[in-house]
Design an enzyme around this catalytic site. Structure first.
Site, PDB file in Angstrom:
ATOM      1  N   HIS A 179       0.815  -1.212   0.000  1.00  0.00           N
ATOM      2  CA  HIS A 179       0.000   0.000   0.000  1.00  0.00           C
ATOM      3  C   HIS A 179       0.849   1.264   0.000  1.00  0.00           C
ATOM      4  O   HIS A 179       0.313   2.356  -0.173  1.00  0.00           O
ATOM      5  CB  HIS A 179      -0.947   0.013   1.202  1.00  0.00           C
ATOM      6  N   HIS A 231       7.723   7.139   4.796  1.00  0.00           N
ATOM      7  CA  HIS A 231       6.973   6.573   3.676  1.00  0.00           C
ATOM      8  C   HIS A 231       6.179   7.693   2.995  1.00  0.00           C
ATOM      9  O   HIS A 231       6.121   8.813   3.503  1.00  0.00           O
ATOM     10  CB  HIS A 231       6.040   5.438   4.138  1.00  0.00           C
ATOM     11  N   HIS A 267       2.643   9.097   0.595  1.00  0.00           N
ATOM     12  CA  HIS A 267       1.248   8.971   0.175  1.00  0.00           C
ATOM     13  C   HIS A 267       1.021   9.895  -1.018  1.00  0.00           C
ATOM     14  O   HIS A 267       1.507  11.030  -1.036  1.00  0.00           O
ATOM     15  CB  HIS A 267       0.289   9.372   1.297  1.00  0.00           C
ATOM     16  N   HIS A 322       5.810  11.037   5.214  1.00  0.00           N
ATOM     17  CA  HIS A 322       5.629  10.897   6.654  1.00  0.00           C
ATOM     18  C   HIS A 322       6.908  10.349   7.277  1.00  0.00           C
ATOM     19  O   HIS A 322       7.396   9.285   6.862  1.00  0.00           O
ATOM     20  CB  HIS A 322       4.469   9.942   6.970  1.00  0.00           C
ATOM     21  N   THR A 366      -2.865   7.135   9.750  1.00  0.00           N
ATOM     22  CA  THR A 366      -3.796   7.287   8.623  1.00  0.00           C
ATOM     23  C   THR A 366      -4.049   5.980   7.892  1.00  0.00           C
ATOM     24  O   THR A 366      -4.669   5.975   6.837  1.00  0.00           O
ATOM     25  CB  THR A 366      -3.275   8.342   7.625  1.00  0.00           C
ATOM     26  N   THR A 367      -3.534   4.868   8.425  1.00  0.00           N
ATOM     27  CA  THR A 367      -3.870   3.529   7.936  1.00  0.00           C
ATOM     28  C   THR A 367      -4.357   2.715   9.125  1.00  0.00           C
ATOM     29  O   THR A 367      -4.045   3.030  10.275  1.00  0.00           O
ATOM     30  CB  THR A 367      -2.671   2.822   7.283  1.00  0.00           C
TER      31      THR A 367
END
Length: 285
Positions: free
Chosen positions: A103, A129, A131, A148, A217-218
Site C-alpha cells: 500500500h 513513507h 502517500h 511521513h 492514517t492507515t
C-alpha cells in the site's frame, strides 16, 4: 522485512512478546497494518476508507475515533503558538532498507537514525513513507505527494512529521532512491538494502509548522499521534511521482485517506517572527 528480526527467536519467546505487547498502552494502536489485502482506498467499496472500522474489531477506531487524521490545516482555525519553538530534532545517518509494503513504499531504518524531542520526550525515527496525493490539505488545497517521518517513543507513542510536495523540480532524497524504485516496479521485489541514509535529506527545509493531535492514517488508525506538518511546500518531479506510484501494488497508486472531521481539536502554528511575512507572502495555495 520488519518481522525478520524475530525469526530466530524460540516459539516461547515469540508468544511472550505477543502477550506482553497486548498490555503495553498504545502498543497495538500505534502500529500500522502490514496486510494491505484487507483494506483499500477505493471510496464506496466494501473495504474502502469509510468502512475500515467495520473490517476488524481492532480497527474500530477508524470509524469511531474523534481525533482522526488527516485533516485540513486551515490558517483560519490555527492559533499562533510561538511557545512551541523550533523543532528539536537530531538526526544521524543510519543503514536502511527500502520496503514495498504493497500500500506504500517505506524506508526502514535499521540503526539509530536520531530523534525528535517533544515536551521532554524523545521520539526515535523508525521509518519514512509516502502517500499520493497528499493526505493533509493546506487551506483546502491538496498537493501531489506527502512524506511521513514516523517516530516512536520508548512507550510506543507516535510522533509524525509530514512534508507536502507540489510538482516541480526533482526532490533530492527521492533522487537517490530512484534506482531502487525502478527495480521494485519491474520485479515487485519487497525489500532491498539501500546502505546508509541521511534523514536530514528527507526532513528538508522549512521552520514553520502546524501541530495537532491526531491518528495514524492507515488501519488500525490509533489515536494520540502528535502531528507536525511543515508549512513550506517542497517540490517533486512528475518522473519521481510516477516511480512511487508504479512501485506499489495495483489499486494503491492513490493511497491517501480522505479528510477527517476536526471535532473541535486545536491546531497550532509555529512561525518564527522574522520568517512570518516571508512564509505568508510565498504561500502557494
Amino acid at each position: 522485512m520488519r518481522s525478520a528480526r524475530h525469526l530466530h527467536l524460540p516459539v516461547w519467546a515469540l508468544l511472550l512478546l505477543l502477550h506482553f505487547s497486548a498490555f503495553v498502552p498504545g502498543a497495538r494502536g500505534q502500529q500500522e497494518t502490514d496486510d494491505e489485502s484487507e483494506f483499500s482506498y477505493d471510496c464506496g467499496s466494501e473495504n474502502g476508507p469509510e468502512n475500515w472500522g467495520k473490517i476488524k474489531e481492532e480497527w474500530a477506531t477508524c470509524g469511531t475515533g474523534r481525533m482522526q487524521s488527516p485533516i485540513d490545516l486551515s490558517d483560519r482555525h490555527a492559533a499562533q503558538a510561538p511557545n512551541l519553538g523550533y523543532l528539536n530534532h537530531s538526526y544521524r545517518s543510519a543503514k536502511a532498507s527500502i520496503v514495498n509494503r504493497g500500500h506504500d513504499i517505506a524506508v526502514m531504518f535499521q540503526g539509530d537514525a536520531g530523534s525528535l524531542w517533544i515536551n521532554g520526550t524523545a521520539y526515535h525515527l523508525r521509518q519514512v513513507h509516502w502517500h499520493s496525493p497528499s493526505e493533509h490539505h493546506l487551506n483546502s488545497h491538496q498537493y501531489s505527494l506527502e512524506l511521513h517521518m514516523v517516530h516512536l517513543s520508548t512507550e510506543n507513542k507516535a510522533a509524525v512529521i509530514g512534508r507536502l510536495y507540489k510538482i516541480g523540480r526533482r526532490e533530492h532524497f527521492l533522487h537517490k532512491l530512484e534506482p531502487y524504485l525502478r527495480r521494485m516496479a519491474g520485479t515487485k521485489e519487497k525489500e532491498e538494502n539501500v546502505g546508509v541514509v541521511d534523514p536530514w535529506e528527507a526532513r528538508g527545509d522549512g521552520e514553520a509548522y502546524y501541530r495537532y493531535t491526531g491518528s495514524l492514517t492507515t488501519p488500525a488508525c490509533g489515536e494520540g499521534v502528535i502531528w507536525t506538518v511543515i508549512k513550506r511546500v517542497a517540490t517533486v518531479s512528475t518522473h519521481q511521482l510516477k516511480l512511487l506510484t508504479d512501485a506499489v501494488h495495483d489499486g494503491f497508486e492513490m493511497n491517501a485517506r480522505p479528510l477527517q472531521k476536526l471535532n473541535g481539536r486545536d491546531i497550532s502554528l509555529f512561525c518564527a517572527h522574522d520568517d512570518h511575512e516571508r512564509y505568508y507572502a510565498a504561500a502557494d495555495y
